[in-house]
Write a protein that holds these residues in place. Sequence first.
Motif, PDB file in Angstrom:
ATOM      1  N   TYR B 171       1.015  -1.113   0.053  1.00 42.59           N
ATOM      2  CA  TYR B 171       0.099  -0.149  -0.072  1.00 42.59           C
ATOM      3  C   TYR B 171       0.961   1.440  -0.055  1.00 42.59           C
ATOM      4  CZ  TYR B 171       0.784   1.428   4.905  1.00 42.59           C
ATOM      5  OH  TYR B 171       1.526   2.031   5.807  1.00 42.59           O
ATOM      6  N   ALA B 179      -4.718  -3.098   3.207  1.00 39.27           N
ATOM      7  CA  ALA B 179      -4.051  -2.294   4.362  1.00 39.27           C
ATOM      8  C   ALA B 179      -4.439  -0.799   3.664  1.00 39.27           C
ATOM      9  CB  ALA B 179      -2.635  -2.372   4.265  1.00 39.27           C
ATOM     10  N   THR B 191     -10.716   9.318  13.979  1.00 39.66           N
ATOM     11  CA  THR B 191     -10.963   8.737  15.500  1.00 39.66           C
ATOM     12  C   THR B 191     -11.175   7.496  15.638  1.00 39.66           C
ATOM     13  OG1 THR B 191     -13.242   9.508  15.560  1.00 39.66           O
ATOM     14  CG2 THR B 191     -11.744  11.096  16.495  1.00 39.66           C
ATOM     15  N   ALA B 192     -11.373   6.772  14.686  1.00 35.66           N
ATOM     16  CA  ALA B 192     -11.624   5.122  14.878  1.00 35.66           C
ATOM     17  C   ALA B 192     -10.259   4.307  14.374  1.00 35.66           C
ATOM     18  CB  ALA B 192     -12.753   4.827  14.177  1.00 35.66           C
ATOM     19  N   ALA B 193      -9.021   4.649  14.824  1.00 33.70           N
ATOM     20  CA  ALA B 193      -8.054   4.195  14.264  1.00 33.70           C
ATOM     21  C   ALA B 193      -7.992   2.699  14.779  1.00 33.70           C
ATOM     22  CB  ALA B 193      -6.864   4.806  14.774  1.00 33.70           C
ATOM     23  N   LEU B 194      -8.045   2.462  16.231  1.00 33.48           N
ATOM     24  CA  LEU B 194      -7.976   1.110  16.794  1.00 33.48           C
ATOM     25  C   LEU B 194      -9.038   0.010  16.065  1.00 33.48           C
ATOM     26  CD1 LEU B 194      -6.758  -0.504  18.881  1.00 33.48           C
ATOM     27  CD2 LEU B 194      -8.252   0.009  20.509  1.00 33.48           C
ATOM     28  N   TYR B 197      -8.103  -0.741  12.306  1.00 34.23           N
ATOM     29  CA  TYR B 197      -7.004  -1.522  12.265  1.00 34.23           C
ATOM     30  C   TYR B 197      -7.182  -2.875  12.911  1.00 34.23           C
ATOM     31  CZ  TYR B 197      -4.054   1.870  10.030  1.00 34.23           C
ATOM     32  OH  TYR B 197      -3.844   3.003   9.192  1.00 34.23           O
ATOM     33  N   LEU B 198      -8.088  -2.934  14.029  1.00 32.20           N
ATOM     34  CA  LEU B 198      -8.257  -4.418  14.374  1.00 32.20           C
ATOM     35  C   LEU B 198      -9.327  -5.103  13.459  1.00 32.20           C
ATOM     36  CD1 LEU B 198      -8.952  -3.967  18.362  1.00 32.20           C
ATOM     37  CD2 LEU B 198      -7.104  -5.125  17.267  1.00 32.20           C
ATOM     38  N   LEU B 200      -9.088  -4.769  10.337  1.00 33.69           N
ATOM     39  CA  LEU B 200      -8.175  -5.225   9.288  1.00 33.69           C
ATOM     40  C   LEU B 200      -7.501  -6.546   9.677  1.00 33.69           C
ATOM     41  CD1 LEU B 200      -6.653  -4.419   6.574  1.00 33.69           C
ATOM     42  CD2 LEU B 200      -4.943  -3.377   8.067  1.00 33.69           C
ATOM     43  N   ALA B 201      -7.120  -6.221  10.965  1.00 36.55           N
ATOM     44  CA  ALA B 201      -6.170  -7.543  11.564  1.00 36.55           C
ATOM     45  C   ALA B 201      -6.959  -8.707  11.859  1.00 36.55           C
ATOM     46  CB  ALA B 201      -5.843  -7.396  12.704  1.00 36.55           C
ATOM     47  N   TYR B 204      -7.563 -10.576   8.074  1.00 34.07           N
ATOM     48  CA  TYR B 204      -6.279 -11.276   7.714  1.00 34.07           C
ATOM     49  C   TYR B 204      -6.314 -12.496   8.685  1.00 34.07           C
ATOM     50  CZ  TYR B 204      -3.874  -7.932   4.942  1.00 34.07           C
ATOM     51  OH  TYR B 204      -3.578  -7.101   3.850  1.00 34.07           O
TER      52      TYR B 204
END
Lengths: 225, 231
Positions: B171, B179, B191-194, B197-198, B200-201, B204
């Motif tokens: 990416y 990603a 404000t929703a980073a966690l 990415y969770l 996304l994780a 996978y």
Amino acid sequence: MLSDPEIMDMLGTGIATTVVLFAAAMACGFCIALALTAVNLIPWRPVRSLVALYVEYHRNVPTVVQIMVWYFGMPEILPQALRAWINQGNTEFSFALIALSLNVSAYYYEDIRSGIRAIAGTQIEAARSVGLGAMQALRYVVLPQAVRYAVPPIINRSIILFKDTSLAMVIGVTELTYQAKRIENATFQTFQIFTITTVIYLCVSLLISALGAQIARRYPASFKS
Amino acid sequence: MIEFLHTYGLLFLVGSWPNGPVGGFAGTLILAFLGLAGAFPAALLVALARTGDNRYARALSTVWVYTFRSIPLIMIVFWAYFLLPVLTGTEVPPFSTALAAIIVYESAFLAEIIRAGIQSVPAGQREASRAVGLGYFQSLWSVQLPQALSNMIPSLVNQFVSTIKATSIVYIIGVQEAAFSAQQINSIELTAALRTYLVLALFYFLLCALLSKLAKSLETRLRNKRLGLAA
């Protein structure tokens, strides 16, 4: 390019950061793996399931994503004090180190576990029956053999860890790849700086694998010879 | 969380498709599959050179394998990003650049799997096929490779998992994959980073854990077959 002290300085920073990140992640990862091995001895099922989940998470999620989860996501839920403490130092480096250590610990743990499991249970029984205590059996019979089984895969994993330190560039850690990219932007001598960087990665990786081969030759896993 | 998935689930799964190129997890899977499929012919050549009698071919293929296994994929992606436009004389889209890098990178790993597969076929098979009059390529094509290939299937699935995980780095040159979608969502939501990415994780995790399980069961079946236990 190589005569420009500023560029050399950037390259030096990159190499140093990569090496420190690699060594620190390896050491932390190994300690966590040992702790996991000990924790997994607790004969309580939830504990074992948690350890298994930990290992599966770190093995099945890409390392970059793990780094991003830690760097972008985790600050939301980390306690304020801890966050402040991390932010005091090099934030990017710290989160990269945390992510890489946890990642590699899952693999190290599996290697250690299969090393120990490769030792037949009869050996422990034999050791105990000739009068060694449990700790003595572990110390003199199981571990010397288990280490020989575990070291080659651990070294292979360490080579991958070394290559994975380059992933820390996505969050801006000033490691070798990141610095190479910066030097490229500053000098436009893409070919030269990429060649230098590639050769460094190549040499270190090959050095580690040569070291591994040396150890495997001197301490073979099977005692037939 | 439900609302989050409702809003961004599609972006995770297929990227901006159908209004743009296919991205998200579909993009990841396409990239990984094409990468592995594209690496196969090259890896086969390298593996044949590694197991063959020609000294120079052997040395060259060994260098190929060790080189590309020893440098990070990002470095190869950067090389491709820099070299491809110079070599082809035109602009190369990010997807092709990433694909080329992945093919080169995976060819080294795949070559070792194929080599192990070829070496797992007993030498008697080759000798016998040559003795009944098959040529080198005939023997390879109709006797050695079919057997080698079936021995390799679990490792190939595992390598597919590694490739899926490896593609998550591309990416950074702007390839639309999972990603990349996460990056987009993160910059929309802020404000929703966690959560981003969770998710996304988790995607996978499910995909790769499932494939790893498949590889494991294939391996068990193969071992049983070898031992003559298979039903």
